[in-house]
Write a protein that holds these residues in place. Structure first.
Motif, PDB file in Angstrom:
ATOM      1  N   ALA A 163       0.473  -5.213   7.231  1.00 48.99           N
ATOM      2  CA  ALA A 163       0.143  -4.357   6.095  1.00 48.99           C
ATOM      3  C   ALA A 163      -1.053  -3.479   6.448  1.00 48.99           C
ATOM      4  N   THR A 164      -1.174  -2.393   5.718  1.00 48.75           N
ATOM      5  CA  THR A 164      -2.360  -1.542   5.760  1.00 48.75           C
ATOM      6  C   THR A 164      -2.927  -1.510   4.355  1.00 48.75           C
TER       7      THR A 164
ATOM      8  N   GLY B 292      -6.194   2.636   3.175  1.00 47.03           N
ATOM      9  CA  GLY B 292      -5.757   3.263   4.416  1.00 47.03           C
ATOM     10  C   GLY B 292      -6.702   3.035   5.574  1.00 47.03           C
ATOM     11  N   CYS B 293      -7.465   1.933   5.530  1.00 47.67           N
ATOM     12  CA  CYS B 293      -8.496   1.702   6.542  1.00 47.67           C
ATOM     13  C   CYS B 293      -8.068   0.671   7.570  1.00 47.67           C
ATOM     14  N   CYS B 294      -7.760  -0.547   7.137  1.00 46.29           N
ATOM     15  CA  CYS B 294      -7.579  -1.671   8.067  1.00 46.29           C
ATOM     16  C   CYS B 294      -6.142  -2.168   8.109  1.00 46.29           C
ATOM     17  N   ARG B 295      -5.711  -2.555   9.309  1.00 50.93           N
ATOM     18  CA  ARG B 295      -4.444  -3.263   9.493  1.00 50.93           C
ATOM     19  C   ARG B 295      -4.711  -4.757   9.415  1.00 50.93           C
TER      20      ARG B 295
ATOM     21  N   TYR C  52      -3.946  -7.300   1.411  1.00 47.27           N
ATOM     22  CA  TYR C  52      -2.922  -6.963   0.434  1.00 47.27           C
ATOM     23  C   TYR C  52      -1.801  -7.988   0.536  1.00 47.27           C
ATOM     24  N   CYS C  53      -1.042  -8.161  -0.526  1.00 43.87           N
ATOM     25  CA  CYS C  53      -0.033  -9.227  -0.590  1.00 43.87           C
ATOM     26  C   CYS C  53       1.292  -8.808   0.051  1.00 43.87           C
ATOM     27  N   ASP C  54       1.970  -9.801   0.602  1.00 43.55           N
ATOM     28  CA  ASP C  54       3.266  -9.596   1.229  1.00 43.55           C
ATOM     29  C   ASP C  54       4.333  -9.393   0.156  1.00 43.55           C
TER      30      ASP C  54
ATOM     31  N   ASP D  33       9.195  -2.401  -5.784  1.00 45.45           N
ATOM     32  CA  ASP D  33       9.026  -1.385  -6.805  1.00 45.45           C
ATOM     33  C   ASP D  33       7.989  -0.392  -6.307  1.00 45.45           C
ATOM     34  N   ASP D  34       8.123   0.873  -6.650  1.00 43.64           N
ATOM     35  CA  ASP D  34       7.145   1.854  -6.208  1.00 43.64           C
ATOM     36  C   ASP D  34       5.753   1.411  -6.632  1.00 43.64           C
ATOM     37  N   ASP D  35       4.876   1.165  -5.650  1.00 42.37           N
ATOM     38  CA  ASP D  35       3.555   0.609  -5.876  1.00 42.37           C
ATOM     39  C   ASP D  35       2.540   1.742  -5.859  1.00 42.37           C
ATOM     40  N   LEU D  36       2.004   2.086  -7.017  1.00 40.90           N
ATOM     41  CA  LEU D  36       1.099   3.223  -7.120  1.00 40.90           C
ATOM     42  C   LEU D  36      -0.220   2.986  -6.404  1.00 40.90           C
ATOM     43  N   ASN D  37      -0.481   1.754  -5.973  1.00 33.01           N
ATOM     44  CA  ASN D  37      -1.675   1.510  -5.163  1.00 33.01           C
ATOM     45  C   ASN D  37      -1.534   2.101  -3.766  1.00 33.01           C
ATOM     46  N   CYS D  38      -0.289   2.365  -3.348  1.00 30.68           N
ATOM     47  CA  CYS D  38      -0.005   2.632  -1.935  1.00 30.68           C
ATOM     48  C   CYS D  38       0.595   4.013  -1.727  1.00 30.68           C
ATOM     49  N   PRO D  39       0.535   4.505  -0.475  1.00 32.05           N
ATOM     50  CA  PRO D  39       1.103   5.826  -0.188  1.00 32.05           C
ATOM     51  C   PRO D  39       2.627   5.796  -0.170  1.00 32.05           C
ATOM     52  N   LEU D  40       3.215   6.978  -0.279  1.00 36.31           N
ATOM     53  CA  LEU D  40       4.664   7.124  -0.203  1.00 36.31           C
ATOM     54  C   LEU D  40       5.074   7.078   1.264  1.00 36.31           C
TER      55      LEU D  40
END
Length: 287
Positions: free
Chosen positions: A43-44, A48-51, A70-72, A106-113
């Motif tokens: 995950a990132t 958008g900083c750490c893997r 972040y959760c799996d 589900d489209d997660d608004l926390n994350c990029p497209l």
């Protein structure tokens, strides 16, 4: 119809701007070593900083700049207390979504497209979803079709295979400057001392923490409707920086039988001891 779509686009943009305002400038030096393998997905973080390796059930998540991860898939980063998702910089906990739907998909608004492709039923399916968790096997349709084992294409004559052009590498980790650095090298290159990040981290902790005594964790006495979260120790550190908490386990709450609808009498607060709604069930034929 068009105005409705426009509204949701504006809402998504606003959510992304709100998230960005909660993220400080990325400091890569504070990131954990980039994983070379994970028990689940990579995950990132939403900043958008750490893997990192995506967190699993009852593991801490969130924190400042999502430094706890972040959760799996199938989990959501929920607030420790309450019924909603965590809001950074607070610490959250990964909880199973269950019958409420696949939150991760589900489209997660926390994350990029993110756009990508998967092979399903022998065909390449490409789409875009908002996600921070690695999901797609291929970045685009052309790459997917090229590597699709089910799409053999028209028969052709025998071909010579140039094995010298095949990619070959070693993966592993070494201790560098008091921390584990993982990566890969071409076959025939220098060997790594440790095969996995865990082996390297265990060796680092063994040396670094030989004379360190971590405080005894307090005994947890959680209510029957809750669970004990897992502690979190940063890679290469000796003692946990996030202790265990009691948090609601919503899977323990009763549910209505199939073809019956839940009618709430009182909503729970989502705090241990008050995790489950008071409700009764009504047959779908009566509603």
């Amino acid at each position: 119809m068009g105005s409705g779509i426009f509204f949701w686009v504006i809402l998504a943009c606003a959510a992304q701007e709100l998230l960005a305002s909660n993220c400080t400038e990325c400091d890569k030096s504070k990131c954990p070593p980039a994983p070379i393998s994970c028990p689940g997905h990579g995950a990132t973080d939403p900043c958008g900083c750490c893997r990192h390796c995506a967190r699993h059930e009852w593991e801490p998540c969130g924190g400042e700049n999502w430094q706890l991860g972040y959760c799996d898939r199938r989990y959501r980063c929920a607030a420790v207390n309450g019924t909603g998702n965590v809001e950074i910089p607070d610490t959250g906990v990964c909880k199973y979504v269950g019958l409420m739907g696949d939150y991760w998909m589900d489209d997660d608004l926390n994350c990029p497209l993110v756009y990508g492709c998967q092979v399903r039923m022998g065909f390449c399916e490409c789409t875009a979803i908002r996600t921070c968790v690695d999901y797609f096997s291929y970045s685009d349709d052309e790459t997917c079709k090229k590597n699709n084992p089910f799409d053999m294409g028209p028969p052709s004559g025998p071909e010579e295979v140039d094995y010298s052009s095949q990619i070959c590498w070693n993966t592993g980790c070494d201790l560098v400057g008091g921390r584990c650095e993982c990566g890969r090298s071409d076959c025939g290159g220098p060997d790594f001392k440790f095969r996995t990040q865990k082996e390297c981290n265990d060796a680092l902790v063994l040396v670094k923490c030989a004379d360190v005594h971590c405080p005894e964790p307090p005994k947890m006495d959680c209510s029957n409707d809750s669970a004990i979260t897992k502690t979190y120790t940063p890679p290469g550190e000796c003692c946990p920086t996030v202790p265990s908490f009691c948090t609601c386990d919503f899977e323990k709450c009763a549910k209505c039988p199939y073809k019956e609808t839940k009618v709430n009498v009182r909503n729970a607060t989502g705090f241990p001891g008050d995790c489950c709604d008071e409700f009764y069930c009504v047959s779908d034929q009566e509603t």
